[in-house]
Write an enzyme that holds these catalytic residues in place. Structure first.
Site, PDB file in Angstrom:
ATOM      1  N   SER A  35       0.844  -1.200   0.000  1.00  0.00           N
ATOM      2  CA  SER A  35       0.000   0.000   0.000  1.00  0.00           C
ATOM      3  C   SER A  35       0.871   1.239   0.000  1.00  0.00           C
ATOM      4  CB  SER A  35      -0.921  -0.007   1.221  1.00  0.00           C
ATOM      5  OG  SER A  35      -0.156  -0.180   2.397  1.00  0.00           O
ATOM      6  N   LEU A  82      -1.621 -10.601   4.203  1.00  0.00           N
ATOM      7  CA  LEU A  82      -1.258 -10.826   2.799  1.00  0.00           C
ATOM      8  C   LEU A  82      -2.416 -11.568   2.145  1.00  0.00           C
ATOM      9  CD1 LEU A  82       2.429 -11.970   3.392  1.00  0.00           C
ATOM     10  CD2 LEU A  82       1.601  -9.667   2.806  1.00  0.00           C
ATOM     11  N   SER A 123     -12.813 -14.244   5.304  1.00  0.00           N
ATOM     12  CA  SER A 123     -13.151 -14.368   3.892  1.00  0.00           C
ATOM     13  C   SER A 123     -14.113 -15.524   3.686  1.00  0.00           C
ATOM     14  CB  SER A 123     -11.862 -14.641   3.103  1.00  0.00           C
ATOM     15  OG  SER A 123     -12.163 -15.047   1.796  1.00  0.00           O
ATOM     16  N   TYR A 148      -3.282 -19.177   1.540  1.00  0.00           N
ATOM     17  CA  TYR A 148      -3.979 -17.943   1.938  1.00  0.00           C
ATOM     18  C   TYR A 148      -5.289 -18.295   2.651  1.00  0.00           C
ATOM     19  CZ  TYR A 148      -7.213 -14.069   1.710  1.00  0.00           C
ATOM     20  OH  TYR A 148      -8.164 -13.136   2.062  1.00  0.00           O
ATOM     21  N   LYS A 152      -6.507 -17.890   6.758  1.00  0.00           N
ATOM     22  CA  LYS A 152      -7.700 -17.196   7.275  1.00  0.00           C
ATOM     23  C   LYS A 152      -8.484 -18.133   8.197  1.00  0.00           C
ATOM     24  CE  LYS A 152      -7.262 -13.161   5.721  1.00  0.00           C
ATOM     25  NZ  LYS A 152      -7.177 -11.990   6.594  1.00  0.00           N
ATOM     26  N   LEU A 199     -10.878 -10.406 -10.401  1.00  0.00           N
ATOM     27  CA  LEU A 199     -11.554 -10.075 -11.667  1.00  0.00           C
ATOM     28  C   LEU A 199     -11.629  -8.577 -11.943  1.00  0.00           C
ATOM     29  CD1 LEU A 199     -13.242 -11.063 -14.110  1.00  0.00           C
ATOM     30  CD2 LEU A 199     -15.271 -10.813 -12.664  1.00  0.00           C
ATOM     31  N   ASP A 294     -10.487 -22.654  -8.216  1.00  0.00           N
ATOM     32  CA  ASP A 294     -11.728 -21.877  -8.299  1.00  0.00           C
ATOM     33  C   ASP A 294     -12.939 -22.761  -8.057  1.00  0.00           C
ATOM     34  OD1 ASP A 294     -10.798 -19.369  -8.713  1.00  0.00           O
ATOM     35  OD2 ASP A 294     -11.428 -19.203 -10.806  1.00  0.00           O
TER      36      ASP A 294
HETATM   37  P1  NAD Z   1      -4.445  -4.822   1.061  1.00  0.00           P
HETATM   38  O1  NAD Z   1      -3.232  -5.590   0.683  1.00  0.00           O
HETATM   39  O2  NAD Z   1      -4.820  -3.652   0.206  1.00  0.00           O
HETATM   40  O3  NAD Z   1      -4.342  -4.334   2.565  1.00  0.00           O
HETATM   41  C1  NAD Z   1      -3.617  -5.033   3.552  1.00  0.00           C
HETATM   42  C2  NAD Z   1      -2.735  -4.030   4.257  1.00  0.00           C
HETATM   43  O4  NAD Z   1      -1.981  -4.693   5.271  1.00  0.00           O
HETATM   44  C3  NAD Z   1      -1.722  -3.370   3.305  1.00  0.00           C
HETATM   45  O5  NAD Z   1      -1.768  -1.968   3.489  1.00  0.00           O
HETATM   46  C4  NAD Z   1      -0.384  -3.954   3.746  1.00  0.00           C
HETATM   47  O6  NAD Z   1       0.672  -3.033   3.531  1.00  0.00           O
HETATM   48  C5  NAD Z   1      -0.638  -4.232   5.209  1.00  0.00           C
HETATM   49  N1  NAD Z   1       0.195  -5.280   5.777  1.00  0.00           N
HETATM   50  C6  NAD Z   1       0.471  -6.504   5.255  1.00  0.00           C
HETATM   51  N2  NAD Z   1       1.284  -7.188   6.066  1.00  0.00           N
HETATM   52  C7  NAD Z   1       1.521  -6.393   7.148  1.00  0.00           C
HETATM   53  C8  NAD Z   1       2.266  -6.543   8.332  1.00  0.00           C
HETATM   54  N3  NAD Z   1       2.970  -7.657   8.583  1.00  0.00           N
HETATM   55  N4  NAD Z   1       2.286  -5.522   9.234  1.00  0.00           N
HETATM   56  C9  NAD Z   1       1.592  -4.377   8.989  1.00  0.00           C
HETATM   57  N5  NAD Z   1       0.873  -4.180   7.871  1.00  0.00           N
HETATM   58  C10 NAD Z   1       0.827  -5.178   6.966  1.00  0.00           C
HETATM   59  O7  NAD Z   1      -5.660  -5.850   1.133  1.00  0.00           O
HETATM   60  P2  NAD Z   1      -7.213  -5.602   1.353  1.00  0.00           P
HETATM   61  O8  NAD Z   1      -7.918  -6.057   0.138  1.00  0.00           O
HETATM   62  O9  NAD Z   1      -7.450  -4.237   1.867  1.00  0.00           O
HETATM   63  O10 NAD Z   1      -7.508  -6.678   2.478  1.00  0.00           O
HETATM   64  C11 NAD Z   1      -7.586  -6.349   3.846  1.00  0.00           C
HETATM   65  C12 NAD Z   1      -7.861  -7.610   4.649  1.00  0.00           C
HETATM   66  O11 NAD Z   1      -9.077  -8.195   4.198  1.00  0.00           O
HETATM   67  C13 NAD Z   1      -6.787  -8.680   4.494  1.00  0.00           C
HETATM   68  O12 NAD Z   1      -6.604  -9.323   5.729  1.00  0.00           O
HETATM   69  C14 NAD Z   1      -7.394  -9.630   3.477  1.00  0.00           C
HETATM   70  O13 NAD Z   1      -6.905 -10.931   3.611  1.00  0.00           O
HETATM   71  C15 NAD Z   1      -8.860  -9.553   3.852  1.00  0.00           C
HETATM   72  N6  NAD Z   1      -9.748  -9.926   2.748  1.00  0.00           N
HETATM   73  C16 NAD Z   1      -9.671  -9.256   1.558  1.00  0.00           C
HETATM   74  C17 NAD Z   1     -10.506  -9.627   0.506  1.00  0.00           C
HETATM   75  C18 NAD Z   1     -10.435  -8.917  -0.826  1.00  0.00           C
HETATM   76  O14 NAD Z   1     -11.008  -9.404  -1.805  1.00  0.00           O
HETATM   77  N7  NAD Z   1      -9.779  -7.754  -0.949  1.00  0.00           N
HETATM   78  C19 NAD Z   1     -11.417 -10.680   0.667  1.00  0.00           C
HETATM   79  C20 NAD Z   1     -11.482 -11.326   1.893  1.00  0.00           C
HETATM   80  C21 NAD Z   1     -10.645 -10.936   2.935  1.00  0.00           C
HETATM   81  C1  UD1 Z   2     -10.232 -15.063  -5.029  1.00  0.00           C
HETATM   82  C2  UD1 Z   2      -9.452 -16.095  -4.266  1.00  0.00           C
HETATM   83  C3  UD1 Z   2      -9.965 -16.146  -2.841  1.00  0.00           C
HETATM   84  C4  UD1 Z   2      -9.894 -14.771  -2.192  1.00  0.00           C
HETATM   85  C5  UD1 Z   2     -10.655 -13.771  -3.061  1.00  0.00           C
HETATM   86  C6  UD1 Z   2     -10.540 -12.376  -2.544  1.00  0.00           C
HETATM   87  C7  UD1 Z   2      -8.659 -17.773  -5.869  1.00  0.00           C
HETATM   88  C8  UD1 Z   2      -8.788 -19.199  -6.306  1.00  0.00           C
HETATM   89  N1  UD1 Z   2      -9.549 -17.389  -4.913  1.00  0.00           N
HETATM   90  O1  UD1 Z   2     -11.595 -15.425  -5.004  1.00  0.00           O
HETATM   91  O2  UD1 Z   2      -9.219 -17.054  -2.067  1.00  0.00           O
HETATM   92  O3  UD1 Z   2     -10.466 -14.790  -0.903  1.00  0.00           O
HETATM   93  O4  UD1 Z   2     -10.129 -13.806  -4.398  1.00  0.00           O
HETATM   94  O5  UD1 Z   2      -9.238 -11.891  -2.673  1.00  0.00           O
HETATM   95  O6  UD1 Z   2      -7.804 -17.042  -6.324  1.00  0.00           O
HETATM   96  N2  UD1 Z   2     -11.901 -14.488 -13.032  1.00  0.00           N
HETATM   97  C9  UD1 Z   2     -11.675 -14.497 -14.389  1.00  0.00           C
HETATM   98  N3  UD1 Z   2     -10.567 -13.854 -14.857  1.00  0.00           N
HETATM   99  C10 UD1 Z   2      -9.677 -13.210 -14.056  1.00  0.00           C
HETATM  100  C11 UD1 Z   2      -9.935 -13.204 -12.651  1.00  0.00           C
HETATM  101  C12 UD1 Z   2     -11.045 -13.864 -12.186  1.00  0.00           C
HETATM  102  O7  UD1 Z   2     -12.442 -15.063 -15.164  1.00  0.00           O
HETATM  103  O8  UD1 Z   2      -8.683 -12.642 -14.551  1.00  0.00           O
HETATM  104  C13 UD1 Z   2     -13.127 -15.145 -12.524  1.00  0.00           C
HETATM  105  C14 UD1 Z   2     -12.873 -16.258 -11.510  1.00  0.00           C
HETATM  106  O9  UD1 Z   2     -12.715 -17.481 -12.165  1.00  0.00           O
HETATM  107  C15 UD1 Z   2     -14.138 -16.154 -10.652  1.00  0.00           C
HETATM  108  C16 UD1 Z   2     -14.512 -14.675 -10.685  1.00  0.00           C
HETATM  109  O10 UD1 Z   2     -13.863 -14.149 -11.846  1.00  0.00           O
HETATM  110  O11 UD1 Z   2     -15.183 -16.871 -11.241  1.00  0.00           O
HETATM  111  C17 UD1 Z   2     -14.019 -13.894  -9.465  1.00  0.00           C
HETATM  112  O12 UD1 Z   2     -12.629 -14.133  -9.290  1.00  0.00           O
HETATM  113  P1  UD1 Z   2     -11.750 -13.344  -8.181  1.00  0.00           P
HETATM  114  O13 UD1 Z   2     -12.037 -11.887  -8.273  1.00  0.00           O
HETATM  115  O14 UD1 Z   2     -10.341 -13.779  -8.313  1.00  0.00           O
HETATM  116  O15 UD1 Z   2     -12.375 -13.824  -6.791  1.00  0.00           O
HETATM  117  P2  UD1 Z   2     -12.574 -15.310  -6.202  1.00  0.00           P
HETATM  118  O16 UD1 Z   2     -12.226 -16.351  -7.176  1.00  0.00           O
HETATM  119  O17 UD1 Z   2     -13.941 -15.352  -5.628  1.00  0.00           O
END
Ligand code: NAD
Ligand code: UD1
Length: 355
Positions: A35, A82, A123, A148, A152, A199, A294
Site C-alpha cells: 500500500s 497478505l 473471507s 492464503y 484465514k 476479476l 476456483d
Molecule cells: P491490502 O493488501 O490492500 O491491505 C492489507 C494491508 O496490510 C496493506 O496496506 C499492507 O501493507 C498491510 N500489511 C500486510 N502485512 C503487514 C504486516 N505484517 N504488518 C503491517 N501491515 C501489513 O488488502 P485488502 O484487500 O485491503 O484486504 C484487507 C484484509 O481483508 C486482508 O486481511 C485480506 O486478507 C482480507 N480480505 C480481503 C478480501 C479482498 O477481496 N480484498 C477478501 C477477503 C478478505
Molecule cells: C479469489 C481467491 C480467494 C480470495 C478472493 C478475494 C482464488 C482461487 N480465490 O476469489 O481465495 O479470498 O479472491 O481476494 O484465487 N476471473 C476471471 N478472470 C480473471 C480473474 C477472475 O475469469 O482474470 C473469474 C474467476 O474465475 C471467478 C470470478 O472471476 O469466477 C471472481 O474471481 P476473483 O475476483 O479472483 O475472486 P474469487 O475467485 O472469488
C-alpha cells in the site's frame, strides 16, 4: 481511539475514512508492504481530519506494546495481512507468519493492554466449496485450497479458541464475499501490485490500456451461462458493516460471525456486460480453461448481519462498477502518480488514456 492495522490498504483505507467521518480517533499501523501512504493523505483530504500513522509491522510485539501503552486504544480493526492466492502457494510460510502469527501477536498485545474488542477480516474462502447456496454463517467451514485461505481459517480458529479461554473477549469474524468498487470521490481505491489476481482489478487495467485482454477462467461451469458466479459487494458498504460490528461488539461477548455480502450472485459474463455498459466501450476478453482452486459459485445469505447489526449492502452493481471506474480512470497507475482531477463525475476514457 480505534487501532486499524493494514489501514493504508484497499479496504483498510475505506474503513479509516468511515471511522473518521463517524467522529472516531484513528491510529493506523501498516508496514506499507502492499500500500501507499498517499491513500491516507487522501483519506485526510476527504474527511478533513488525519489519522495517526505508524509505519510498522503487526508481527512486532514490542512495537504493539508501545502503541497500546501510548495511545488510548479501545478496539482494533485488523486488516493487516497478505492476500495473493498464487503468492501464498509459492511462499506459504510468509502467509502463515503474517496472517496467523501476526494475529496472535496482536491479540497478545491487546490482552496485555486490557483491550478485548476485535474486528477481524475473514473471507468467504473459509467455506470452501459449499454445496448449498446461499451460504449462511452456520454452514461448516470447508477446506480452503491454498495457504492464503488456510491462513484465514487458522486465524479464525485461533480467535475462537482465545474467546473460549477468556470471557472478556468480543471478536467479530467478518467473512467478506467479493469486495469491489471504490469511494465515490475517485480519490481512494484498489491498487494491486503486479498482475491483478482478482476479476475487477484486471478488467479495470484492461480498460485503461495497461493489459491487452481479460482471460475468462472457465465457461463450462454448471452455472446458467457457464462462467463463475460471485457475490460482489461495494467496499464502502463492506466497511460500514465493520462500524456496525464494532458497535455490536460492545454488547456481546465471545465470537460472532457475520457474512458481509449482498446476497446476489453475478457471473463473469454478466460482469463483463455491465462493465461495458458503465464504461461505454467493449472489454476485450478470451475464454481460457478454469483456474486451479476456483469454485463454480459462491454467494451469501446476509440476513444475520441485517438481524443482528442492522446492516445490509445498499449499492448496486452499476454503482460498484461506476465507482471503480472513476477511481481507475483518474488514477490509471493507482497511487503511483499524482491525482489529476478531483471532481466527482466520471472522467471519460479518452482523458484517462491520454493522461
Ligand atoms: P491490502 O493488501 O490492500 O491491505 C492489507 C494491508 O496490510 C496493506 O496496506 C499492507 O501493507 C498491510 N500489511 C500486510 N502485512 C503487514 C504486516 N505484517 N504488518 C503491517 N501491515 C501489513 O488488502 P485488502 O484487500 O485491503 O484486504 C484487507 C484484509 O481483508 C486482508 O486481511 C485480506 O486478507 C482480507 N480480505 C480481503 C478480501 C479482498 O477481496 N480484498 C477478501 C477477503 C478478505
Ligand atoms: C479469489 C481467491 C480467494 C480470495 C478472493 C478475494 C482464488 C482461487 N480465490 O476469489 O481465495 O479470498 O479472491 O481476494 O484465487 N476471473 C476471471 N478472470 C480473471 C480473474 C477472475 O475469469 O482474470 C473469474 C474467476 O474465475 C471467478 C470470478 O472471476 O469466477 C471472481 O474471481 P476473483 O475476483 O479472483 O475472486 P474469487 O475467485 O472469488
Amino acid at each position: 481511539m480505534i487501532l486499524v492495522t493494514g489501514g493504508a490498504g484497499y479496504i483498510g483505507s475505506h474503513a479509516v475514512l468511515e471511522l473518521l467521518l463517524a467522529g472516531e480517533e484513528v491510529l493506523v499501523l501498516d508496514n506499507l508492504c502492499n500500500s501507499s501512504k498517499t491513500a491516507l493523505d487522501r483519506v485526510a483530504q476527504l474527511s478533513g481530519r488525519a489519522p495517526q500513522f505508524i509505519k510498522g509491522d503487526v508481527r512486532n510485539r514490542a512495537l504493539l506494546q508501545a502503541l497500546f501503552a501510548s495511545y488510548p486504544i479501545r478496539a482494533v480493526m485488523h486488516f493487516a495481512g497478505l492476500k495473493a492466492v498464487g503468492e501464498s502457494v509459492r511462499e506459504p510460510l510468509r502467509y502463515y507468519e503474517t496472517n496467523v502469527s501476526g494475529s496472535i501477536t496482536l491479540c497478545q498485545a491487546m490482552a496485555e493492554a486490557g483491550v478485548f474488542r476485535l474486528v477481524f477480516s475473514s473471507s468467504a474462502t473459509v467455506y470452501g466449496e459449499s454445496p448449498v447456496m446461499p451460504i449462511t454463517e452456520d454452514r461448516p467451514t470447508g477446506t480452503p485450497t491454498n495457504p492464503y485461505g488456510q491462513s484465514k481459517l487458522m486465524a479464525e480458529n485461533v480467535l475462537k479458541g482465545l474467546a473460549e479461554s477468556d470471557p472478556r473477549w468480543s471478536i467479530g469474524l467478518l467473512r467478506y464475499f467479493n469486495p469491489i468498487g471504490a469511494h465515490e470521490s475517485g480519490l481512494i481505491g484498489e491498487d494491486p501490485n503486479g498482475v491483478p489476481n482478482n476479476l475487477l482489478p484486471y478488467m479495470l487495467q484492461v480498460a485503461v490500456g495497461r493489459r491487452k485482454q481479460l482471460s475468462v477462467y472457465g465457461a463450462d461451469y454448471p452455472t446458467p451461462d457457464g462462467t463463475g458466479i460471485r457475490d460482489y459487494i461495494h467496499v464502502v458498504d463492506l466497511v460500514k458493516g465493520h462500524l456496525k460490528a464494532l458497535d455490536r461488539l460492545e454488547q456481546v461477548r465471545g465470537v460472532s460471525v457475520w457474512n458481509l455480502g449482498t446476497g446476489k450472485g453475478h457471473s463473469v459474463r454478466e460482469m463483463i456486460t455491465a462493465f461495458e455498459e458503465v464504461t461505454g466501450r467493449p472489454l476485450p476478453h478470451v475464454i481460457k480453461p478454469r483456474r486451479a482452486g476456483d469454485i463454480a459459485q459462491c454467494w451469501s445469505e446476509p440476513g444475520k448481519a441485517w438481524a443482528e447489526l442492522g446492516w445490509r449492502a445498499e449499492k448496486d452493481l452499476v454503482t460498484m462498477l461506476a465507482d471503480a471506474w472513476r477511481w481507475q480512470s483518474r488514477n490509471p497507475h493507482g497511487y503511483a502518480e499524482p491525482q489529476e482531477n478531483t471532481a466527482t463525475s466520471s472522467a471519460p476514457l479518452s482523458t484517462a488514456l491520454a493522461s
